[in-house]
Write an enzyme that holds these catalytic residues in place. Structure first.
Site, PDB file in Angstrom:
ATOM      1  N   HIS A 158      51.043 -39.481  19.210  1.00  0.00           N
ATOM      2  CA  HIS A 158      51.878 -38.288  19.054  1.00  0.00           C
ATOM      3  C   HIS A 158      53.001 -38.326  20.083  1.00  0.00           C
ATOM      4  O   HIS A 158      52.823 -38.853  21.181  1.00  0.00           O
ATOM      5  CB  HIS A 158      51.078 -37.003  19.305  1.00  0.00           C
ATOM      6  CG  HIS A 158      50.017 -36.738  18.304  1.00  0.00           C
ATOM      7  ND1 HIS A 158      50.281 -36.252  17.046  1.00  0.00           N
ATOM      8  CD2 HIS A 158      48.675 -36.903  18.370  1.00  0.00           C
ATOM      9  CE1 HIS A 158      49.147 -36.104  16.378  1.00  0.00           C
ATOM     10  NE2 HIS A 158      48.143 -36.498  17.157  1.00  0.00           N
ATOM     11  N   GLU A 194      51.860 -30.632  19.549  1.00  0.00           N
ATOM     12  CA  GLU A 194      51.345 -31.957  19.191  1.00  0.00           C
ATOM     13  C   GLU A 194      52.147 -32.551  18.026  1.00  0.00           C
ATOM     14  O   GLU A 194      52.332 -33.764  17.945  1.00  0.00           O
ATOM     15  CB  GLU A 194      49.863 -31.869  18.829  1.00  0.00           C
ATOM     16  CG  GLU A 194      49.186 -33.227  18.754  1.00  0.00           C
ATOM     17  CD  GLU A 194      47.680 -33.096  18.694  1.00  0.00           C
ATOM     18  OE1 GLU A 194      47.005 -33.541  19.631  1.00  0.00           O
ATOM     19  OE2 GLU A 194      47.177 -32.522  17.707  1.00  0.00           O
ATOM     20  N   ASP A 238      51.839 -40.087  30.072  1.00  0.00           N
ATOM     21  CA  ASP A 238      52.865 -40.712  29.229  1.00  0.00           C
ATOM     22  C   ASP A 238      52.550 -42.185  28.967  1.00  0.00           C
ATOM     23  O   ASP A 238      52.253 -42.938  29.899  1.00  0.00           O
ATOM     24  CB  ASP A 238      54.229 -40.582  29.911  1.00  0.00           C
ATOM     25  CG  ASP A 238      55.369 -41.002  29.005  1.00  0.00           C
ATOM     26  OD1 ASP A 238      55.270 -40.812  27.767  1.00  0.00           O
ATOM     27  OD2 ASP A 238      56.374 -41.512  29.524  1.00  0.00           O
ATOM     28  N   HIS A 239      52.590 -42.556  27.695  1.00  0.00           N
ATOM     29  CA  HIS A 239      52.290 -43.921  27.242  1.00  0.00           C
ATOM     30  C   HIS A 239      50.862 -44.347  27.581  1.00  0.00           C
ATOM     31  O   HIS A 239      50.605 -45.523  27.861  1.00  0.00           O
ATOM     32  CB  HIS A 239      53.325 -44.934  27.762  1.00  0.00           C
ATOM     33  CG  HIS A 239      54.624 -44.853  27.031  1.00  0.00           C
ATOM     34  ND1 HIS A 239      55.509 -43.804  27.200  1.00  0.00           N
ATOM     35  CD2 HIS A 239      55.164 -45.643  26.088  1.00  0.00           C
ATOM     36  CE1 HIS A 239      56.547 -43.976  26.399  1.00  0.00           C
ATOM     37  NE2 HIS A 239      56.368 -45.083  25.704  1.00  0.00           N
ATOM     38  N   HIS A 298      45.503 -41.050  20.968  1.00  0.00           N
ATOM     39  CA  HIS A 298      44.151 -40.529  21.123  1.00  0.00           C
ATOM     40  C   HIS A 298      43.342 -40.768  19.846  1.00  0.00           C
ATOM     41  O   HIS A 298      43.873 -41.152  18.811  1.00  0.00           O
ATOM     42  CB  HIS A 298      44.142 -39.041  21.512  1.00  0.00           C
ATOM     43  CG  HIS A 298      44.587 -38.083  20.447  1.00  0.00           C
ATOM     44  ND1 HIS A 298      44.490 -36.711  20.590  1.00  0.00           N
ATOM     45  CD2 HIS A 298      45.134 -38.266  19.225  1.00  0.00           C
ATOM     46  CE1 HIS A 298      44.944 -36.119  19.508  1.00  0.00           C
ATOM     47  NE2 HIS A 298      45.348 -37.030  18.667  1.00  0.00           N
ATOM     48  N   HIS A 339      45.608 -43.025  17.102  1.00  0.00           N
ATOM     49  CA  HIS A 339      46.930 -42.745  16.544  1.00  0.00           C
ATOM     50  C   HIS A 339      47.726 -42.046  17.642  1.00  0.00           C
ATOM     51  O   HIS A 339      47.157 -41.602  18.637  1.00  0.00           O
ATOM     52  CB  HIS A 339      46.825 -41.864  15.291  1.00  0.00           C
ATOM     53  CG  HIS A 339      46.243 -40.519  15.568  1.00  0.00           C
ATOM     54  ND1 HIS A 339      44.889 -40.303  15.645  1.00  0.00           N
ATOM     55  CD2 HIS A 339      46.821 -39.338  15.846  1.00  0.00           C
ATOM     56  CE1 HIS A 339      44.665 -39.037  15.936  1.00  0.00           C
ATOM     57  NE2 HIS A 339      45.822 -38.418  16.069  1.00  0.00           N
ATOM     58  N   CYS A 353      42.122 -38.018  12.113  1.00  0.00           N
ATOM     59  CA  CYS A 353      42.194 -38.049  13.579  1.00  0.00           C
ATOM     60  C   CYS A 353      41.047 -38.845  14.194  1.00  0.00           C
ATOM     61  O   CYS A 353      41.036 -39.106  15.393  1.00  0.00           O
ATOM     62  CB  CYS A 353      42.204 -36.633  14.142  1.00  0.00           C
ATOM     63  SG  CYS A 353      43.635 -35.703  13.598  1.00  0.00           S
TER      64      CYS A 353
HETATM   65 NI    NI Z   1      46.155 -36.579  16.820  1.00  0.00          NI
END
Ligand code: NI
Length: 136
Positions: free
Chosen positions: A41, A124, A79-80, A14, A39, A33
């Protein structure tokens, strides 16, 4: 009443930014961020369902059925994925952990095979998590 929790993990990327703001304002508020290319998580999701124990099964909710619902309505969507662009239930929101958790809530609240959705916890990072218990 007794609660049952299913844990899942998913990886997603995100970028935090508010399109109504200048680049400078976004960088100031969101810092790292706000990185242009995003980036990632490794999120950990906990879904807690509360209810009475069904005397016929001994379950509040069949965890196999709960797992299938979470897979269909959350994991397959998130996911992904890039949470800024790929996910219909997050369209138009900044994909913070808070907004992801409320989006997941809306995906699951009316879809449970039994019991009532009590709580969504979204980790997160090792140190940061949010918890949502629904509106009001
Ligand atoms: Ni983040």
């Amino acid at each position: 009443m007794i609660s049952v929790t299913r844990r899942e993990q998913f990886a997603a990327s995100h970028r935090l930014y508010n399109p109504a703001w200048s680049e400078e304002r976004n960088a100031e508020v969101f810092g790292k961020c706000n990185n242009l290319a995003g980036h990632g998580h490794n999120y950990v999701l906990e879904v807690t369902v509360v209810g009475d124990v069904d005397p016929d099964t001994g379950y509040v909710v069949d965890l196999k059925l709960l797992k299938d619902i979470i897979r269909e309505r959350v994991m397959d969507k998130l996911d992904h994925k890039n949470l800024n662009v790929d996910v219909d239930c997050l369209a138009g929101v900044i994909p913070t952990a808070e907004n992801i958790a409320t989006g997941i809530w809306r995906q699951l609240a009316d879809a449970l095979p039994a019991g009532r959705l009590e709580r969504i916890v979204l980790h997160e990072t090792e140190n940061n998590k949010v918890e949502y218990r629904g509106e009001s």
